[in-house]
Design a protein around this motif. Sequence first.
Motif, PDB file in Angstrom:
ATOM      1  N   LYS A  50      64.653 107.496   7.792  1.00 56.10           N
ATOM      2  CA  LYS A  50      64.278 106.264   8.527  1.00 56.10           C
ATOM      3  C   LYS A  50      65.357 105.431   8.484  1.00 56.10           C
ATOM      4  N   LEU A  51      65.605 104.792   9.331  1.00 53.95           N
ATOM      5  CA  LEU A  51      66.578 103.477   9.288  1.00 53.95           C
ATOM      6  C   LEU A  51      65.916 102.486  10.118  1.00 53.95           C
ATOM      7  N   ARG A  52      66.062 101.322   9.634  1.00 54.27           N
ATOM      8  CA  ARG A  52      65.769  99.992  10.313  1.00 54.27           C
ATOM      9  C   ARG A  52      66.864  99.391  11.150  1.00 54.27           C
ATOM     10  N   LEU A  53      66.606  99.302  12.314  1.00 52.43           N
ATOM     11  CA  LEU A  53      67.847  98.514  13.071  1.00 52.43           C
ATOM     12  C   LEU A  53      67.309  97.014  13.212  1.00 52.43           C
ATOM     13  N   GLY A  55      66.340  93.555  13.989  1.00 51.23           N
ATOM     14  CA  GLY A  55      65.166  93.014  14.714  1.00 51.23           C
ATOM     15  C   GLY A  55      63.734  93.897  14.090  1.00 51.23           C
ATOM     16  N   ASN A  56      64.090  94.600  13.084  1.00 56.87           N
ATOM     17  CA  ASN A  56      63.034  95.324  12.449  1.00 56.87           C
ATOM     18  C   ASN A  56      62.630  96.604  13.259  1.00 56.87           C
ATOM     19  N   ILE A  57      63.498  96.999  14.117  1.00 55.60           N
ATOM     20  CA  ILE A  57      63.184  98.062  14.854  1.00 55.60           C
ATOM     21  C   ILE A  57      63.360  99.381  14.035  1.00 55.60           C
ATOM     22  N   PRO A  58      62.162 100.400  13.952  1.00 57.22           N
ATOM     23  CA  PRO A  58      62.301 101.460  13.106  1.00 57.22           C
ATOM     24  C   PRO A  58      62.908 102.596  13.987  1.00 57.22           C
ATOM     25  N   LEU A  59      63.886 103.420  13.194  1.00 53.31           N
ATOM     26  CA  LEU A  59      64.602 104.420  13.930  1.00 53.31           C
ATOM     27  C   LEU A  59      64.202 105.577  13.193  1.00 53.31           C
ATOM     28  N   HIS A  60      63.534 106.830  13.484  1.00 54.72           N
ATOM     29  CA  HIS A  60      63.349 108.002  13.127  1.00 54.72           C
ATOM     30  C   HIS A  60      64.308 109.031  13.330  1.00 54.72           C
ATOM     31  N   LEU A  61      65.157 109.591  12.532  1.00 53.33           N
ATOM     32  CA  LEU A  61      66.185 110.831  13.038  1.00 53.33           C
ATOM     33  C   LEU A  61      65.897 112.062  11.967  1.00 53.33           C
TER      34      LEU A  61
END
Length: 146
Positions: A50-53, A55-61
């Motif tokens: 999990k990574l927060r971009l 603008g607090n946009i979550p990215l799951h990879l």
Amino acid sequence: MPVITRDITVRSLRRDVVHRWLAVPEHHRSILLGAFDSVKPSGPGDYELKLRLPGNIPLHLRYVFQRVEEERGGRRTHIRLESRLFNGVLRYSLRTAKPSADTLVTLHADYRPVGRLTRLLDLSLLRPRLELCFGTMLENLSRSVT
């Protein structure tokens, strides 16, 4: 297709030692910890990240260990990267650095954004954040390899 490349020199460890260490899928957890907001093992060499971009946009990879390669005299470890925003590959390539007891590790990531919106997000949000993560991963590798 966006490409990110980062290098680090692992001091006082020969290329074959670093290559054998990278060939163990479970060792990759120590590379990922601290580079991402969350690291959750799903199996040997398979990690949900999990990574927060900005603008607090979550990215799951997913980071999935694929294989090691010793063809043509090279030493490479291949990883598959998957998310809903992009798919790609990540490779750790090893070369003997001077002096010969050091190893130069190059992390090379190729990924393909999914959709037009993701292409726009890539330049402004995704790529800069991934560059930071990959740099931290190499620092972790340098500290963790034994």
